[in-house]
Design an enzyme around this catalytic site. Sequence first.
Site, PDB file in Angstrom:
ATOM      1  CB  THR A  60      21.381  76.310  51.772  1.00 11.10           C
ATOM      2  OG1 THR A  60      20.196  76.130  52.536  1.00 11.10           O
ATOM      3  CG2 THR A  60      21.165  77.413  50.754  1.00 11.10           C
TER       4      THR A  60
ATOM      5  CB  CYS B  83      24.217  69.929  58.629  1.00 11.03           C
ATOM      6  SG  CYS B  83      24.127  69.917  60.416  1.00 11.03           S
TER       7      CYS B  83
END
Length: 609
Positions: A265, A262
């Site tokens: 990263t 989501c």
Amino acid sequence: MDMVNQEKLKNLNNEHIIAKIKGAIQLCKPTKVTVITDSKEDIAYLRNLAINNGEEKKLKIESHTIHFDGYYDQARDKNNTRYLLSKDVDWGIKVNSIEKNKGLKEIYSYLDDSMAGKEMLVRFFSLGPTNSLFSLKALQITDSAYVAHSEDLLYRQGYEEFKSLNGSSDFFFFLHSAGRLENGVSADIDERRIYIDLEENKVYSVNNQYAGNSLGLKKLAFRLAINKAQHEGWLAEHMFIMGVHGKKDRVTYFTGAFPSACGKTSTAMIPGQTIVGDDIAYLNKINGGVRAVNMESGIFGIIHSVNLEDDPVIYQALTTPGEVIFSNVLINNGTPYWEGMKKDIPDKGINFSGEWFEGKKDSQGREIPCSHKNARYTLRLSELNNIDSKANDPDGVPVKAIFYGGRDSDTTIPIVESLTWAHGVFLGVIVESETTSATIGVQGVRKHNPMANLDFISVPLGTYIENHLKFTKDLKIIPKIYTTNYFLKDETGKYLNGKIDKRVWLLWAEGRVYGEYEAIETPIGLIPKHEDLKNLFIRELDKDYIKAEYIQQFSLKVVKYLEKMERMSKIFEKVEMPAAFTEELKAQTERLREIRTKFGEDTISPFKF
Ligand code: SPV
Ligand code: MN
């Protein structure tokens, strides 16, 4: 075990380590046992072993390898990940558990003889920087060189660090076997089990290879750490840590929790910023401030849609020499390909389904994509040119702000600052997110995911939240809390924001830490003014952020929010929660009701506040 390996263990001067290893040998009955220290030779041995036993194959680019997990072992198996509990518990969340003795009996039966004809690898790690009060120690035993090699990229070596235990048993223990292999992948997938013993800080994992299931140090150690943190008054969170680069040379550290797949990263990798970690953070209070360390030192990242334009830093690392393990992508002529890389993809090759060709169908007639949606890359953070200079600082980095985010197509607005710490904790608890391919099961279903940590919370939810609420006690500098949503859609299902818009939200939040922007108070918290976002969009993205866009994205969807409050009230009717949380829920619901009555509208423009 030969003399050299015995000597390596003896040097650690720790009976508990010896006992654990002996127990594992008796149970799994490996043909050979190899102890890996922090030495270059030992690490190189592992890397070669993964190649020699076929778990990884070399690719064209120097030090790049490919590993495949089984077709049905492409994500975390939540159903078969269970806590071993001696008695029934009510944690206020769904707890996957099994009666301890029963569970142990079952998993021992699967581990029995599991390493016959195989080599047992023994590894020592530090969770968090070495020589740091944040850090924990972890002993991993596995018969998979891929697992041991991955951990080498993802964690800090800890053989030397283990010596400082001075004989104590204060370390986490992980025993993993990939089980019987067929074509290099775990064959007995129906007997895949991951059993977690919180009382003894031990985890057993068998008949799997996908890192989220197999690597003790990742989500398994995380569950143990969350439990430990409650008792010791610190926080173990599903969070990135990053340096946000504001005015002049100012670096402001943020952490952020998002459910898997989501944007965690990608937030930590926003161009112009620096990364400390992308998945798991330990937060502690030091000298009146909050500091955080990345318990990892690498990234096990989703590769889907990584391309030169959107993720230049990662793309560069994935296409130049340096140690990288690709998993579950398409390989053609020694080169990896994946969906969304914005390059021509060959029409055949080898992927997670074996020999692959365009149009290949699975047993249910569904087309098999060239790479799995949860296909990943594993690399050291030091491979990236945006690593933060404090990434390995034993004192961690000072945290000034915390993000909570979810995948929400229709309710929550792109960024909101909480009114207070308690309100921020509340906003974190009420995160809802649509499910993704990072776990096995249906995708796109809205699920409540408190602190984006639901999969890993290993204590009663009330206790976990209480720990957050009281975390600011004695703090001189209290971090700000924000909630974000990058996934808002219009009625036609089109995303309202570009991928890179999050850079603006982030820099607005960074400026707010120093009081540089005013904010508009609404029933759900403080939101940005159009003029500030407009300036940031021009400065950062050279984009005209027009009023209509702002209104569409930042209007308060009162009815939707009230529905969300209803869902929350229902969930928390049955859960024992701290009073401060219940008050926040009540207060926000009331504020929303009042504003609804005042304006009589379903959606209220930010200009009306
Ligand atoms: C996640 O799913 O949150 C990940 C990857 O970070 S895994 O190792 O599967 O947990
Ligand atoms: Mn994660």
